[in-house]
Design a protein around this motif. Sequence first.
Motif, PDB file in Angstrom:
ATOM      1  N   GLU A  70      39.935  37.077  30.200  1.00  0.00           N
ATOM      2  CA  GLU A  70      39.817  38.008  31.042  1.00  0.00           C
ATOM      3  C   GLU A  70      39.899  39.742  30.263  1.00  0.00           C
ATOM      4  OE1 GLU A  70      40.288  41.498  33.044  1.00  0.00           O
ATOM      5  OE2 GLU A  70      41.812  40.848  32.358  1.00  0.00           O
ATOM      6  N   ARG A  74      36.450  41.926  30.475  1.00  0.00           N
ATOM      7  CA  ARG A  74      36.683  43.131  31.028  1.00  0.00           C
ATOM      8  C   ARG A  74      35.952  44.432  29.425  1.00  0.00           C
ATOM      9  NH1 ARG A  74      41.280  45.522  30.466  1.00  0.00           N
ATOM     10  NH2 ARG A  74      42.254  43.475  31.039  1.00  0.00           N
ATOM     11  N   ASN A  78      33.375  46.777  29.880  1.00  0.00           N
ATOM     12  CA  ASN A  78      33.129  48.777  29.249  1.00  0.00           C
ATOM     13  C   ASN A  78      32.430  48.999  28.437  1.00  0.00           C
ATOM     14  OD1 ASN A  78      35.325  48.506  31.454  1.00  0.00           O
ATOM     15  ND2 ASN A  78      36.568  48.175  29.680  1.00  0.00           N
ATOM     16  N   LYS A 103      31.809  51.772  38.339  1.00  0.00           N
ATOM     17  CA  LYS A 103      32.036  49.904  37.080  1.00  0.00           C
ATOM     18  C   LYS A 103      32.474  48.490  38.409  1.00  0.00           C
ATOM     19  CE  LYS A 103      35.532  49.906  34.431  1.00  0.00           C
ATOM     20  NZ  LYS A 103      36.358  49.665  33.744  1.00  0.00           N
ATOM     21  N   THR A 105      33.716  44.949  38.684  1.00  0.00           N
ATOM     22  CA  THR A 105      34.721  44.032  37.858  1.00  0.00           C
ATOM     23  C   THR A 105      34.000  42.832  37.029  1.00  0.00           C
ATOM     24  OG1 THR A 105      34.466  42.831  40.090  1.00  0.00           O
ATOM     25  CG2 THR A 105      36.284  44.497  39.736  1.00  0.00           C
ATOM     26  N   ASN A 106      35.367  42.023  36.984  1.00  0.00           N
ATOM     27  CA  ASN A 106      34.452  40.797  35.794  1.00  0.00           C
ATOM     28  C   ASN A 106      34.171  39.737  36.693  1.00  0.00           C
ATOM     29  OD1 ASN A 106      35.257  41.768  33.429  1.00  0.00           O
ATOM     30  ND2 ASN A 106      36.817  40.127  33.574  1.00  0.00           N
ATOM     31  N   SER A 107      34.499  39.701  37.635  1.00  0.00           N
ATOM     32  CA  SER A 107      33.959  38.952  38.763  1.00  0.00           C
ATOM     33  C   SER A 107      33.141  40.047  39.510  1.00  0.00           C
ATOM     34  CB  SER A 107      34.809  38.672  39.832  1.00  0.00           C
ATOM     35  OG  SER A 107      36.229  38.091  39.698  1.00  0.00           O
ATOM     36  N   GLN A 108      32.139  40.907  39.743  1.00  0.00           N
ATOM     37  CA  GLN A 108      31.314  41.030  40.206  1.00  0.00           C
ATOM     38  C   GLN A 108      29.444  40.795  39.317  1.00  0.00           C
ATOM     39  OE1 GLN A 108      32.272  44.962  41.140  1.00  0.00           O
ATOM     40  NE2 GLN A 108      32.776  44.709  43.350  1.00  0.00           N
TER      41      GLN A 108
END
Length: 122
Positions: A70, A74, A78, A103, A105-108
């Motif tokens: 994770e 991230r 970034n 910004k 999220t990882n999921s998005q």
Amino acid sequence: MMAGKDIGEMEAAVTALLHDMGIPAHVKGYHYLRSAAVMTASDPGLTGAVTKEIYPAIASADNSTPESVERAMRYAVNAAWKNGNRDVICFLMGAGSYEDMKKPTNSQFIAAVADRARVGSQ
């Protein structure tokens, strides 16, 4: 997996998107994002299971922990957000302008890349 698509096509589409966004290929998060997006493109049901299924699967394959996966993802998101191709990121995320975006999220991010890879490989 969706009819007519194979993993090679999905992986090529995902790789091209990550490259176009300007995510540095030398960071671990790049490889983790690519794996996660290919998994999600192949099985859209995983979109809501990033924490419970995707991070642990990638961690297991890389002899790592879900938390490390994770964090590396991230970091890569970034890097793309700060230094990547803003036009491609806006297009991918469906935003009108970079300044109006938050910004992702990882999921998005994973869901957007996977969706674009599915559409682009049809």
